[in-house]
Design a protein around this motif. Structure first.
Motif, short mmCIF file in Angstrom:
data_model
loop_
_atom_site.label_atom_id
_atom_site.label_comp_id
_atom_site.label_asym_id
_atom_site.label_seq_id
_atom_site.Cartn_x
_atom_site.Cartn_y
_atom_site.Cartn_z
N ALA A 14 -2.08 -1.43 -6.58
CA ALA A 14 -1.56 -0.44 -5.63
C ALA A 14 -0.22 -0.87 -5.07
O ALA A 14 0.71 -0.06 -4.94
N TYR A 15 -0.08 -2.16 -4.74
CA TYR A 15 1.17 -2.63 -4.14
C TYR A 15 2.25 -2.89 -5.18
O TYR A 15 3.44 -2.93 -4.83
N GLY A 16 1.89 -3.05 -6.43
CA GLY A 16 2.90 -3.12 -7.48
C GLY A 16 3.40 -1.74 -7.86
O GLY A 16 4.55 -1.59 -8.30
N THR A 65 -5.34 12.50 7.48
CA THR A 65 -6.09 11.64 6.56
C THR A 65 -6.08 10.20 7.04
O THR A 65 -7.10 9.50 7.00
N THR A 66 -4.92 9.71 7.49
CA THR A 66 -4.80 8.35 7.98
C THR A 66 -5.68 8.13 9.20
O THR A 66 -6.39 7.11 9.30
N GLY A 67 -5.66 9.06 10.13
CA GLY A 67 -6.46 8.94 11.34
C GLY A 67 -7.94 8.84 11.04
O GLY A 67 -8.68 8.10 11.71
N ALA A 107 9.79 -1.17 -3.78
CA ALA A 107 9.15 -2.48 -3.79
C ALA A 107 8.17 -2.63 -2.64
O ALA A 107 7.16 -3.34 -2.77
N ALA A 108 8.43 -1.96 -1.52
CA ALA A 108 7.61 -2.12 -0.32
C ALA A 108 6.42 -1.16 -0.28
O ALA A 108 5.43 -1.44 0.39
N SER A 109 6.51 -0.05 -0.97
CA SER A 109 5.46 0.97 -0.85
C SER A 109 4.25 0.63 -1.71
O SER A 109 4.29 -0.26 -2.56
N ALA A 110 3.17 1.35 -1.48
CA ALA A 110 1.92 1.14 -2.22
C ALA A 110 1.34 2.49 -2.60
O ALA A 110 1.40 3.44 -1.83
N SER A 111 0.76 2.55 -3.78
CA SER A 111 0.22 3.81 -4.29
C SER A 111 -1.15 4.11 -3.71
O SER A 111 -2.02 3.24 -3.67
N TYR A 112 -1.35 5.34 -3.24
CA TYR A 112 -2.68 5.77 -2.80
C TYR A 112 -3.10 7.05 -3.52
O TYR A 112 -4.02 7.73 -3.09
N ILE A 113 -2.40 7.36 -4.63
CA ILE A 113 -2.76 8.53 -5.44
C ILE A 113 -3.05 8.10 -6.88
O ILE A 113 -4.16 8.19 -7.36
N ALA A 114 -2.01 7.60 -7.57
CA ALA A 114 -2.15 7.26 -8.98
C ALA A 114 -3.10 6.08 -9.20
O ALA A 114 -3.98 6.12 -10.08
N VAL A 115 -2.92 5.02 -8.43
CA VAL A 115 -3.74 3.82 -8.63
C VAL A 115 -5.22 4.07 -8.33
O VAL A 115 -6.09 3.68 -9.13
N PRO A 116 -5.58 4.70 -7.19
CA PRO A 116 -7.01 4.97 -6.97
C PRO A 116 -7.63 5.79 -8.10
O PRO A 116 -8.78 5.54 -8.48
N ALA A 117 -6.88 6.76 -8.63
CA ALA A 117 -7.40 7.56 -9.75
C ALA A 117 -7.66 6.68 -10.96
O ALA A 117 -8.68 6.84 -11.66
N ALA A 118 -6.76 5.74 -11.23
CA ALA A 118 -6.93 4.85 -12.37
C ALA A 118 -8.06 3.86 -12.13
O ALA A 118 -8.83 3.53 -13.06
N MET A 119 -8.19 3.36 -10.90
CA MET A 119 -9.20 2.35 -10.61
C MET A 119 -10.62 2.90 -10.66
O MET A 119 -11.57 2.16 -10.86
N LYS A 120 -10.78 4.19 -10.45
CA LYS A 120 -12.11 4.80 -10.58
C LYS A 120 -12.64 4.58 -11.99
O LYS A 120 -13.86 4.45 -12.20
N ILE A 121 -11.75 4.55 -12.95
CA ILE A 121 -12.14 4.36 -14.35
C ILE A 121 -12.15 2.88 -14.71
O ILE A 121 -13.09 2.37 -15.30
N TYR A 178 -8.71 -0.52 -0.39
CA TYR A 178 -7.34 -0.44 -0.90
C TYR A 178 -6.64 0.89 -0.58
O TYR A 178 -5.41 0.92 -0.45
N ILE A 179 -7.39 1.97 -0.40
CA ILE A 179 -6.72 3.24 -0.04
C ILE A 179 -6.23 3.22 1.40
O ILE A 179 -5.06 3.53 1.66
N PRO A 180 -7.05 2.84 2.40
CA PRO A 180 -6.52 2.77 3.77
C PRO A 180 -5.40 1.73 3.94
O PRO A 180 -4.50 1.93 4.75
N MET A 181 -5.46 0.62 3.20
CA MET A 181 -4.37 -0.35 3.30
C MET A 181 -3.04 0.30 2.93
O MET A 181 -2.03 0.12 3.62
N ALA A 182 -3.04 1.05 1.84
CA ALA A 182 -1.80 1.68 1.38
C ALA A 182 -1.40 2.85 2.25
O ALA A 182 -0.22 3.02 2.58
N LEU A 183 -2.38 3.68 2.62
CA LEU A 183 -2.07 4.93 3.32
C LEU A 183 -2.00 4.77 4.83
O LEU A 183 -1.05 5.24 5.47
N ALA A 184 -3.00 4.10 5.41
CA ALA A 184 -3.09 4.05 6.87
C ALA A 184 -2.22 2.96 7.50
O ALA A 184 -1.87 3.07 8.68
N ILE A 185 -1.87 1.92 6.73
CA ILE A 185 -1.08 0.82 7.29
C ILE A 185 0.32 0.76 6.68
O ILE A 185 1.33 0.92 7.38
#
Length: 318
Positions: free
Chosen positions: A103-105, A218-220, A269-283, A293-300
């Motif tokens: 997610a962070y890469g 969503t973050t809240g 470099a600083a951002s993190a994925s909360y759309i593409a990576v979670p979809a890939a990690m489900k598989i 990992y989703i709240p880390m990227a999205l909420a923080i």
């Protein structure tokens, strides 16, 4: 840090709508954005930024800087998950470390779009090829994350074939749309592109504000459950992105002299994925905890980048 720049960024209407969404959850309001509307707006934002990037790319000289930029983006997408995985592994386990590292890469298209809006407000130009850089950074980090999980925990991680993993990364809806829009914007004539300019440009910031309102809601909703996982993941989600962004803000001067391009490199470099990576990690890694990992990227990481990060990286660049 330039306090005026920080305050000016905090007065951005789109960002204020993000905070309004958090407050709506905090005060138990029934405010919500319908799921179908939210999906349409996210698709619109990807379409608009991809198309505009393609138009900019068509007017650019395809010189060495563009190829260096694409290569630099891919290197970032490989290095960030490599080093973050080993920081995370001892505390959170192999599966969670791999998913978070991926997610962070990878990148957040919404953070990228918000930064583009920041550049537009300050009348700073950026190259259209930066949209291609963003899109190309999705797949490598996902692949590295899964390979690291397979290497360090061979028994518990199902190892998808490299070809299937690559195909899933490239055909992910957000990646496919932005790459396709970039190609269409590059091919379309300037005269024909003017016909849809009101849709791709004039209403862009309004849709961004509504989308960030939805992101705030969503973050809240996710923030409270995330804090139950302890302080390590919270500190990581704040510190590591800022370190990545500051480092790239400084060293990107070797690739380009454009302030706009350097800021976009820093935010990628600083951002993190909360759309593409979670979809890939489900598989690829179903045993990894999405509530981590989703709240880390999205909420923080997302709010840290758009409030503190952008002004900080801008200060280092200028």
């Amino acid at each position: 840090m330039d306090i005026d720049l920080l305050l000016d960024n905090l007065r951005n209407p789109a960002l204020l709508f993000f905070f309004l969404g958090i407050l709506a959850v905090r005060f138990k309001s029934d405010l919500s954005i319908p799921a179908n509307s939210s999906k349409f707006i996210s698709l619109y934002l990807l379409f608009a930024i991809g198309f505009k990037g393609g138009q900019e790319l068509a007017h650019s000289d395809l010189g060495a800087e563009i190829f260096y930029s694409l290569f630099f983006g891919i290197i970032l997408a490989l290095l960030v998950p490599l080093y973050t995985f080993f920081i995370l592994k001892r505390k959170l386990g192999v599966a969670n470390a791999g998913a978070i590292a991926a997610a962070y890469g990878s990148v957040s298209a919404v953070t990228f779009v918000t930064t583009v809006s920041f550049l537009d407000i300050r009348h700073l130009e950026f190259g259209g090829h930066m949209v291609a850089v963003m899109a190309l950074m999705e797949a490598p980090s996902i692949i590295i994350g899964v390979l690291l999980m397979a290497w360090f925990d061979k028994e518990s991680v199902e190892k998808p074939s490299f070809s299937n993993l690559l195909r899933h990364s490239v055909t992910n809806g957000s990646v496919f749309l932005i790459m396709g829009s970039l190609a269409i914007g590059f091919i379309a004539s300037e005269e024909q592109a003017q016909g849809i300019k009101p849709f791709t440009t004039d209403i862009f910031k309004g849709f961004l504000a509504v989308f960030l309102l939805d992101m705030g809601i969503t973050t809240g909703r996710r923030l409270a459950s995330f804090m139950q996982n302890g302080w390590f993941s919270f500190v990581f989600a704040v510190i590591v992105p800022l370190v990545n962004g500051c480092t790239v803000a400084l060293c990107s001067g070797m690739i380009t002299e454009s302030i706009g391009n350097r800021l976009l490199f820093a935010i990628l470099a600083a951002s993190a994925s909360y759309i593409a990576v979670p979809a890939a990690m489900k598989i690829a890694a179903p045993q990894a905890n999405p509530a981590l990992y989703i709240p880390m990227a999205l909420a923080i990481t997302f709010p840290v980048n758009i409030t503190i990060g952008i002004p900080l990286y801008m200060m280092l660049i200028t």
